[in-house]
Design a protein around this motif. Structure first.
Motif, PDB file in Angstrom:
ATOM      1  N   PHE A 122       0.841  -1.189   0.000  1.00  0.00           N
ATOM      2  CA  PHE A 122       0.000   0.000   0.000  1.00  0.00           C
ATOM      3  C   PHE A 122       0.876   1.238   0.000  1.00  0.00           C
ATOM      4  O   PHE A 122       2.009   1.211   0.467  1.00  0.00           O
ATOM      5  N   GLY A 123       0.336   2.329  -0.509  1.00  0.00           N
ATOM      6  CA  GLY A 123       0.997   3.617  -0.460  1.00  0.00           C
ATOM      7  C   GLY A 123       0.126   4.599   0.306  1.00  0.00           C
ATOM      8  O   GLY A 123      -1.104   4.546   0.226  1.00  0.00           O
ATOM      9  N   TYR A 124       0.764   5.481   1.063  1.00  0.00           N
ATOM     10  CA  TYR A 124       0.062   6.531   1.791  1.00  0.00           C
ATOM     11  C   TYR A 124       0.029   7.750   0.892  1.00  0.00           C
ATOM     12  O   TYR A 124       1.061   8.362   0.605  1.00  0.00           O
ATOM     13  N   ASN A 125      -1.164   8.089   0.397  1.00  0.00           N
ATOM     14  CA  ASN A 125      -1.277   9.108  -0.642  1.00  0.00           C
ATOM     15  C   ASN A 125      -1.368  10.536  -0.075  1.00  0.00           C
ATOM     16  O   ASN A 125      -1.429  10.729   1.143  1.00  0.00           O
ATOM     17  N   SER A 126      -1.412  11.506  -0.966  1.00  0.00           N
ATOM     18  CA  SER A 126      -1.432  12.918  -0.570  1.00  0.00           C
ATOM     19  C   SER A 126      -2.741  13.327   0.103  1.00  0.00           C
ATOM     20  O   SER A 126      -2.817  14.382   0.719  1.00  0.00           O
ATOM     21  N   GLN A 127      -3.777  12.493  -0.011  1.00  0.00           N
ATOM     22  CA  GLN A 127      -5.045  12.753   0.683  1.00  0.00           C
ATOM     23  C   GLN A 127      -5.043  12.163   2.093  1.00  0.00           C
ATOM     24  O   GLN A 127      -6.042  12.217   2.799  1.00  0.00           O
ATOM     25  N   GLY A 128      -3.916  11.601   2.514  1.00  0.00           N
ATOM     26  CA  GLY A 128      -3.797  11.050   3.856  1.00  0.00           C
ATOM     27  C   GLY A 128      -4.478   9.705   4.021  1.00  0.00           C
ATOM     28  O   GLY A 128      -4.940   9.383   5.118  1.00  0.00           O
ATOM     29  N   GLN A 129      -4.515   8.918   2.955  1.00  0.00           N
ATOM     30  CA  GLN A 129      -5.159   7.612   3.010  1.00  0.00           C
ATOM     31  C   GLN A 129      -4.239   6.534   2.439  1.00  0.00           C
ATOM     32  O   GLN A 129      -3.448   6.799   1.544  1.00  0.00           O
ATOM     33  N   TRP A 130      -4.386   5.325   2.966  1.00  0.00           N
ATOM     34  CA  TRP A 130      -3.682   4.175   2.427  1.00  0.00           C
ATOM     35  C   TRP A 130      -4.483   3.620   1.262  1.00  0.00           C
ATOM     36  O   TRP A 130      -5.700   3.507   1.345  1.00  0.00           O
ATOM     37  N   LYS A 137       2.771   6.481  -9.054  1.00  0.00           N
ATOM     38  CA  LYS A 137       2.064   7.438  -8.202  1.00  0.00           C
ATOM     39  C   LYS A 137       2.957   7.745  -7.004  1.00  0.00           C
ATOM     40  O   LYS A 137       3.576   6.847  -6.434  1.00  0.00           O
ATOM     41  N   ASP A 138       3.015   9.026  -6.643  1.00  0.00           N
ATOM     42  CA  ASP A 138       3.834   9.420  -5.499  1.00  0.00           C
ATOM     43  C   ASP A 138       3.138   9.060  -4.196  1.00  0.00           C
ATOM     44  O   ASP A 138       1.909   9.222  -4.069  1.00  0.00           O
ATOM     45  N   TYR A 139       3.934   8.587  -3.254  1.00  0.00           N
ATOM     46  CA  TYR A 139       3.427   8.251  -1.919  1.00  0.00           C
ATOM     47  C   TYR A 139       4.372   8.820  -0.880  1.00  0.00           C
ATOM     48  O   TYR A 139       5.558   9.025  -1.128  1.00  0.00           O
ATOM     49  N   GLN A 140       3.829   9.034   0.309  1.00  0.00           N
ATOM     50  CA  GLN A 140       4.624   9.532   1.425  1.00  0.00           C
ATOM     51  C   GLN A 140       5.207   8.404   2.258  1.00  0.00           C
ATOM     52  O   GLN A 140       6.175   8.598   2.989  1.00  0.00           O
ATOM     53  N   ALA A 141       4.600   7.218   2.177  1.00  0.00           N
ATOM     54  CA  ALA A 141       5.051   6.053   2.940  1.00  0.00           C
ATOM     55  C   ALA A 141       4.501   4.800   2.275  1.00  0.00           C
ATOM     56  O   ALA A 141       3.613   4.878   1.414  1.00  0.00           O
ATOM     57  N   PHE A 142       5.015   3.657   2.715  1.00  0.00           N
ATOM     58  CA  PHE A 142       4.590   2.372   2.168  1.00  0.00           C
ATOM     59  C   PHE A 142       4.284   1.420   3.317  1.00  0.00           C
ATOM     60  O   PHE A 142       4.864   1.531   4.393  1.00  0.00           O
ATOM     61  N   LEU A 143       3.382   0.493   3.054  1.00  0.00           N
ATOM     62  CA  LEU A 143       2.976  -0.498   4.045  1.00  0.00           C
ATOM     63  C   LEU A 143       2.822  -1.815   3.308  1.00  0.00           C
ATOM     64  O   LEU A 143       2.198  -1.860   2.243  1.00  0.00           O
TER      65      LEU A 143
END
Length: 153
Positions: A122-130, A137-143
């Motif tokens: 999963f990626g943590y997107n710019s809308q603050g959701q996994w 696609k750019d993500y702030q974090a990964f899970l």
């Protein structure tokens, strides 16, 4: 992963790994550490260069040893060992900088077919959701977690 990687060592709990990067800048000791978060079965993956003076690792250092693909493949290989011991684990990771987070995204993208055989990511997107990982696609974090954990929810 099928890419070249370094041999690593770990302690008995398989939460701390070390290996040595070899290249034009010499031998650089690297540390990979999995730490518990406040959420049950969620662990943070962190890694960086070992600092002899502080006896800790620095996740902001730039080794520039010409082996970033091999280093990332080695870090990824520790995930397989970690989830073998902790099969219910969910692992979160983010780069210490935006550039490093992008580098991790590119590494995931380049190995997505192989990763997807055993894991869901999963990626943590710019809308603050996994959301399930989307290529380019750019993500702030990964899970990530083993597929059987995701299917059990």
């Amino acid at each position: 992963m099928k890419q070249a990687k370094y041999m690593y060592r770990s302690e008995g709990q398989l939460r701390l790994y070390e290996f040595t990067s070899e290249g034009p800048r010499g031998s650089v000791k690297k540390i990979v550490e999995y730490t518990e978060t406040n959420t049950v079965n969620v662990y943070n993956l962190a890694f960086g260069d070992y600092d002899q003076v502080t006896r800790s690792f620095n996740d902001l250092s730039i080794t520039d040893n010409g082996d970033s693909s091999k280093v990332l493949a080695t870090v990824a290989s520790t995930i397989f060992a970690f989830v073998e011991k902790y099969p219910d684990a969910w692992i979160t990771a983010t780069g210490s900088t935006v550039v490093r987070t992008r580098l991790y995204r590119m590494g995931i993208t380049n190995n997505l077919a192989e990763i997807s055989e055993e894991f869901v990511i999963f990626g943590y997107n710019s809308q603050g959701q996994w959301e399930e990982f989307v290529v380019d696609k750019d993500y702030q974090a990964f899970l990530l977690t083993k597929k059987n954990n995701w299917l059990a929810i």
